[in-house]
Design an enzyme around this catalytic site. Structure first.
Site, short mmCIF file in Angstrom:
data_model
loop_
_atom_site.label_atom_id
_atom_site.label_comp_id
_atom_site.label_asym_id
_atom_site.label_seq_id
_atom_site.Cartn_x
_atom_site.Cartn_y
_atom_site.Cartn_z
N GLU A 81 -11.70 0.56 -9.66
CA GLU A 81 -10.38 -0.02 -9.42
C GLU A 81 -9.91 -0.80 -10.65
OE1 GLU A 81 -10.31 -2.38 -5.88
OE2 GLU A 81 -11.16 -0.80 -4.62
N LYS A 115 -15.90 5.99 -9.01
CA LYS A 115 -14.51 5.53 -8.91
C LYS A 115 -14.46 4.03 -9.20
CE LYS A 115 -12.17 5.30 -4.92
NZ LYS A 115 -11.78 3.86 -4.86
N GLU A 139 -3.11 4.16 -4.12
CA GLU A 139 -3.17 3.64 -2.75
C GLU A 139 -1.97 2.75 -2.44
OE1 GLU A 139 -6.12 1.29 0.37
OE2 GLU A 139 -6.86 1.81 -1.63
#
Length: 273
Positions: free
Chosen positions: A124, A122, A191
Site C-alpha cells: 500500500e 502487494k 480501492e
C-alpha cells in the site's frame, strides 16, 4: 479440471496479467487465507488469489488490518499456495513490514516469498514507498501496488470513505500510479475511488488495474471471499455483490447436526463401525 468459463489452464503469471490487459480480458481476483477455500476458488477458475491482510478482520476478528505480522501472513500464504495450481497468488505485506526503511522492506519481502511460496507481493502506498518498491523489484520480486483507500493507513484517514474525491488527492493518485507503473509494478489495486478516476488511471498505465469499489473501468475486480459468499454479516458496502448466502446455509446445516446429535439420530448404524 477446467474452471467455470475458463478454457486456459496454464498457470497465471504476472506476464499473463499483462497479456490479459492487452487482450481486453477482465481479470478475476478473490481473497483466500486457507487451504480448503483456496482450492475451491482455484478450481472454479479464478485468475488470482489475494492472501490479504484482511485476514486480520475475517479470520482473527480484529477491527483493522494493523495487527497482522509477517509470520501471520506467511502462515496464511503458505496454506493457500499448497492448494493452488492455476491462480496467481499475491500476498499482502503487512503494516510495519516495509514502512521503516527499504532494507527492512526488502528483507521482509524476501522472507515472505521464500517461506510462503507465493508468486508476488502487494504493498500500500505511492511515492512515499517508491524507493522500497524499487529495491524489492530489483530483488526479483513482483509487486502489485495499492492506491486509494489503503486500510493500513486507517488511523491517518480516520474513515473508510471513498478516497480521491477532491482534485488534489486525485492528482496525487494519478502521479503515484504513473510512478509505480514506470518503476515496474505488474499491477495496481484501486480501492474505493471514483469510477471515472479509476478508468482514467487504467487507460494511463501499462500495467493492469484491479478495482474494489472503483467501478467497471478497471482491468479486473477483487472482493473478499467471505463477503461475496455471504459468510460475513453487518458489512454491506455499495460495491459488494453477494453471490451466495453461506451464512444461512451453514447455520441451517449446523442446526440440523445439533438436532440429530441431541436426538441420538447421529451417528446411525450405517455411520458406525
Amino acid at each position: 479440471m477446467t474452471g467455470y468459463l475458463v478454457s486456459d489452464n496454464r498457470k497465471v503469471t504476472t506476464h499473463r496479467f499483462m497479456e490479459m490487459k492487452q487482450k481486453g480480458e477482465k481479470i478475476s481476483m478473490l481473497t483466500s487465507y486457507d487451504y480448503t477455500m483456496a482450492g475451491i476458488i482455484d478450481r472454479a477458475g479464478i485468475d488470482a488469489i489475494l492472501v490479504g491482510d484482511s485476514a486480520s478482520n475475517v479470520m482473527a476478528g480484529n477491527a483493522t488490518t494493523l495487527p497482522m505480522t509477517v509470520d501471520n501472513m506467511i502462515y496464511h500464504a503458505r496454506s493457500v499456495t499448497r492448494a493452488v495450481q492455476r491462480a496467481l497468488v499475491v500476498c499482502d505485506m503487512p503494516f510495519g513490514s516495509y514502512q521503516v526503511n527499504a532494507a527492512e522492506g526488502v528483507a521482509n519481502a524476501i522472507r515472505i516469498m521464500k517461506e510462503s511460496g507465493c508468486d508476488a507481493l502487494k504493498m500500500e502506498g505511492g511515492e512515499e514507498i517508491l524507493d522500497t518498491v524499487k529495491r524489492i523489484l530489483d530483488a526479483g520480486i513482483p509487486v502489485m501496488a495499492h492506491l486509494g483507500l489503503t486500510p493500513q493507513s486507517i488511523n491517518k484517514f480516520g474513515t473508510y470513505a471513498v478516497r480521491a474525491k477532491e482534485q488534489a488527492e486525485a492528482d496525487k493518485l494519478m502521479r503515484d500510479a504513473q510512478l509505480l507503473d514506470e518503476v515496474g509494478c505488474f499491477g495496481i489495486t484501486l480501492e474505493k475511488v471514483p469510477a471515472k478516476l479509476a478508468a482514467e488511471v487504467t487507460k494511463m498505465v501499462k500495467c493492469p488495474t484491479i478495482g474494489i469499489g472503483a467501478g467497471n473501468g478497471t482491468d479486473g475486480q477483487v472482493l473478499v471471499s467471505a463477503d461475496m459468499l455471504g459468510m460475513s454479516q453487518g458489512f454491506s458496502p455499495r460495491f459488494l455483490r453477494r453471490y451466495a448466502d453461506l451464512n444461512a446455509i451453514i447455520t441451517e446445516a449446523v442446526g440440523h447436526y445439533v438436532e440429530d446429535v441431541k436426538n441420538s439420530d447421529f451417528p446411525n448404524e450405517n455411520e458406525s463401525y
